[in-house]
Design a protein around this motif. Structure first.
Motif, short mmCIF file in Angstrom:
data_model
loop_
_atom_site.label_atom_id
_atom_site.label_comp_id
_atom_site.label_asym_id
_atom_site.label_seq_id
_atom_site.Cartn_x
_atom_site.Cartn_y
_atom_site.Cartn_z
N ALA A 288 0.82 -1.21 0.00
CA ALA A 288 0.00 0.00 0.00
C ALA A 288 0.85 1.26 0.00
CB ALA A 288 -0.94 0.00 1.21
N LEU A 289 1.97 1.24 0.73
CA LEU A 289 2.83 2.43 0.79
C LEU A 289 3.67 2.62 -0.47
CD1 LEU A 289 4.04 2.25 4.50
CD2 LEU A 289 2.33 3.79 3.51
N SER A 290 3.97 1.54 -1.17
CA SER A 290 4.85 1.65 -2.34
C SER A 290 4.10 1.72 -3.66
CB SER A 290 5.82 0.46 -2.36
OG SER A 290 5.11 -0.74 -2.55
N LEU A 291 2.78 1.63 -3.66
CA LEU A 291 2.04 1.70 -4.91
C LEU A 291 2.12 3.10 -5.51
CD1 LEU A 291 -1.26 -0.26 -4.18
CD2 LEU A 291 0.47 -0.82 -5.86
N PRO A 292 2.12 3.17 -6.82
CA PRO A 292 2.14 4.49 -7.47
C PRO A 292 0.78 5.18 -7.48
CG PRO A 292 2.16 2.77 -9.13
CD PRO A 292 2.24 2.09 -7.80
N GLU A 293 -0.21 4.62 -6.81
CA GLU A 293 -1.56 5.20 -6.76
C GLU A 293 -1.54 6.54 -6.03
OE1 GLU A 293 -4.40 4.02 -8.01
OE2 GLU A 293 -3.59 2.12 -8.71
N GLU A 294 -2.31 7.47 -6.53
CA GLU A 294 -2.42 8.75 -5.82
C GLU A 294 -3.53 8.71 -4.78
OE1 GLU A 294 -2.02 12.39 -7.72
OE2 GLU A 294 -0.66 11.66 -9.24
#
Length: 108
Positions: free
Chosen positions: A33-39
């Motif tokens: 969750a912390l490393s996803l490129p999602e904004e």
């Protein structure tokens, strides 16, 4: 009794490998969750929940496989839980591609 007391009681009553899957799966899901490129943090949280569920349901199978190959005991379940928590979505997609026919095709 608070929710934290109840969680502590449930974890204490669960078999050791299930507790290991839950804790390590949550860690793997957090890393994902912390490393996803999602904004969107909502989407990151959703991916984290999916990763944690993958760790619980798929991690047991992978942990048992690793344990039977290496004899690592609880460490095998910790490793499997973390891997499934972090890469659970990819693992589910890979299993679906392998076991289910492509969209629009039947089994006959």
């Amino acid at each position: 009794m608070t929710i934290l007391d109840e969680i502590s009681r449930l974890l204490g009553a669960a078999p050791e490998h299930v507790s290991a899957l839950i804790v390590s799966g949550a860690g793997g899901a957090l890393v994902r969750a912390l490393s996803l490129p999602e904004e969107s943090w909502g989407r990151r949280a959703l991916h984290g929940v999916i990763g944690a569920l993958s760790a619980i349901f798929l991690g047991g199978v992978v942990g048992h496989l690793i344990d039977s190959l290496t004899g690592a005991g609880i460490s095998a379940y910790l490793a499997a839980g973390f891997l499934m928590g972090e890469g659970g979505i990819a693992a589910v997609h890979a299993l679906r591609r392998r076991l289910l026919p492509p969209e629009g095709k039947d089994n006959g």
